[in-house]
Design a protein around this motif. Structure first.
Motif, PDB file in Angstrom:
ATOM      1  N   TYR A 132       0.844  -1.205   0.000  1.00 29.35           N
ATOM      2  CA  TYR A 132       0.000   0.000   0.000  1.00 29.35           C
ATOM      3  C   TYR A 132       0.879   1.255   0.000  1.00 29.35           C
ATOM      4  CZ  TYR A 132      -3.941   3.038   1.252  1.00 29.35           C
ATOM      5  OH  TYR A 132      -4.913   4.022   1.248  1.00 29.35           O
ATOM      6  N   ASP A 133       1.874   1.265   0.875  1.00 27.67           N
ATOM      7  CA  ASP A 133       2.763   2.429   0.969  1.00 27.67           C
ATOM      8  C   ASP A 133       3.543   2.640  -0.325  1.00 27.67           C
ATOM      9  OD1 ASP A 133       1.933   2.989   3.526  1.00 27.67           O
ATOM     10  OD2 ASP A 133       3.571   1.903   4.497  1.00 27.67           O
ATOM     11  N   LYS A 134       3.929   1.541  -0.980  1.00 24.96           N
ATOM     12  CA  LYS A 134       4.673   1.651  -2.236  1.00 24.96           C
ATOM     13  C   LYS A 134       3.786   2.176  -3.373  1.00 24.96           C
ATOM     14  CE  LYS A 134       8.041  -2.001  -1.238  1.00 24.96           C
ATOM     15  NZ  LYS A 134       8.510  -3.374  -1.600  1.00 24.96           N
ATOM     16  N   ASN A 135       2.497   1.947  -3.259  1.00 23.51           N
ATOM     17  CA  ASN A 135       1.564   2.343  -4.323  1.00 23.51           C
ATOM     18  C   ASN A 135       0.714   3.553  -3.944  1.00 23.51           C
ATOM     19  OD1 ASN A 135       1.406  -0.013  -6.592  1.00 23.51           O
ATOM     20  ND2 ASN A 135       1.893  -0.890  -4.606  1.00 23.51           N
ATOM     21  N   ILE A 136       1.107   4.231  -2.869  1.00 25.03           N
ATOM     22  CA  ILE A 136       0.240   5.276  -2.318  1.00 25.03           C
ATOM     23  C   ILE A 136       0.054   6.456  -3.274  1.00 25.03           C
ATOM     24  CG2 ILE A 136       2.007   6.617  -1.093  1.00 25.03           C
ATOM     25  CD1 ILE A 136      -0.061   6.639   1.288  1.00 25.03           C
ATOM     26  N   TYR A 137       1.051   6.750  -4.090  1.00 20.05           N
ATOM     27  CA  TYR A 137       0.911   7.861  -5.038  1.00 20.05           C
ATOM     28  C   TYR A 137      -0.255   7.613  -5.990  1.00 20.05           C
ATOM     29  CZ  TYR A 137       1.748  10.895  -9.024  1.00 20.05           C
ATOM     30  OH  TYR A 137       1.581  11.797 -10.040  1.00 20.05           O
ATOM     31  N   ILE A 138      -0.345   6.400  -6.506  1.00 22.00           N
ATOM     32  CA  ILE A 138      -1.434   6.074  -7.437  1.00 22.00           C
ATOM     33  C   ILE A 138      -2.759   6.031  -6.701  1.00 22.00           C
ATOM     34  CG2 ILE A 138      -2.333   4.309  -9.008  1.00 22.00           C
ATOM     35  CD1 ILE A 138       0.576   3.537  -9.603  1.00 22.00           C
ATOM     36  N   ILE A 139      -2.791   5.453  -5.499  1.00 17.22           N
ATOM     37  CA  ILE A 139      -4.024   5.387  -4.716  1.00 17.22           C
ATOM     38  C   ILE A 139      -4.548   6.789  -4.431  1.00 17.22           C
ATOM     39  CG2 ILE A 139      -4.984   4.745  -2.454  1.00 17.22           C
ATOM     40  CD1 ILE A 139      -3.003   2.332  -2.531  1.00 17.22           C
TER      41      ILE A 139
END
Length: 216
Positions: free
Chosen positions: A123-130
């Motif tokens: 989640y933290d690695k993909n947070i920009y997209i989220i």
């Protein structure tokens, strides 16, 4: 700035998309005034985060998040898809119903709820997209639709309440679409005008004093 806003609000001849365009144009001025070294998108996010109490600014839209699932880690996408599928926007018997964002959207904590330690790392690695599905970003995306393309991404086909303070999903061509009322934009603009006045960074006209050599 306050007098311009007041004249717009009181002018009954300014309707539909034109009201959105004028409100966002004024927000453009405020953003450049308050955050001159930020790009357009960041200015809008900073305006909301620093000067607005809008309840939804940190809420994540389930519908827009669904649009981004193909861009995040596949394992995390499966988990988030299950969460999205539990909400009314994915059930056929809810079609033709107007759905408030409160019923279906996610706070950050709600979206993370139940994730394992490894899933939280993803989640933290993909947070920009989220966070591209978060309402502070969607507010800016709506601005781009109306200012650059002269259109609303979702027309008010059902004569929805234009004074609604809640983002709304409604059925359009057998699929749900997200809609913001002009009242939401208006109130955010009022907040920004009032709070930015307290900044000691010159006057609004300072924004226009610099005459650029390069336009590109």
């Amino acid at each position: 700035m306050e007098s311009i806003k007041k004249n717009i609000d009181e002018n009954k001849d300014i309707k539909d998309i034109h009201k959105y365009i004028i409100y966002f144009s004024l927000l453009d001025v405020l953003g450049k005034y308050a955050f001159p070294n930020k790009n357009h998108g960041e200015r809008y996010k900073k305006l909301l985060q620093c000067f607005s109490c809008w309840k939804y600014k940190n809420i994540i839209s389930s519908l827009q998040l669904e649009c981004k699932l193909g861009q995040i880690d596949e394992n995390l996408a499966v988990v988030i898809r299950k969460k999205i599928n539990m909400n009314p926007l994915t059930h056929d018997h809810f079609f033709n119903k107007i759905v408030d964002a409160d019923e279906v959207d996610f706070t950050e904590d709600k979206l993370k709820e139940g994730l394992t330690e490894s899933e939280l790392e993803l989640y933290d690695k993909n947070i920009y997209i989220i966070h591209r599905a978060r309402y502070d970003n969607l507010f800016y995306k709506l601005r781009c639709f109306v200012v650059h393309e002269y259109r609303l991404p979702t027309p008010n086909a059902l004569d929805l309440n234009e004074d609604s303070l809640v983002p709304i999903y409604y059925c359009f061509d057998n699929q749900y679409r997200l809609w913001f009322s002009p009242k939401i934009i208006s109130l955010i603009l009022d907040e920004c005008i009032e709070k930015i006045k307290t900044l000691n960074i010159g006057s609004y006209k300072d924004v226009f004093e610099f005459v650029p050599k390069c336009w590109i």
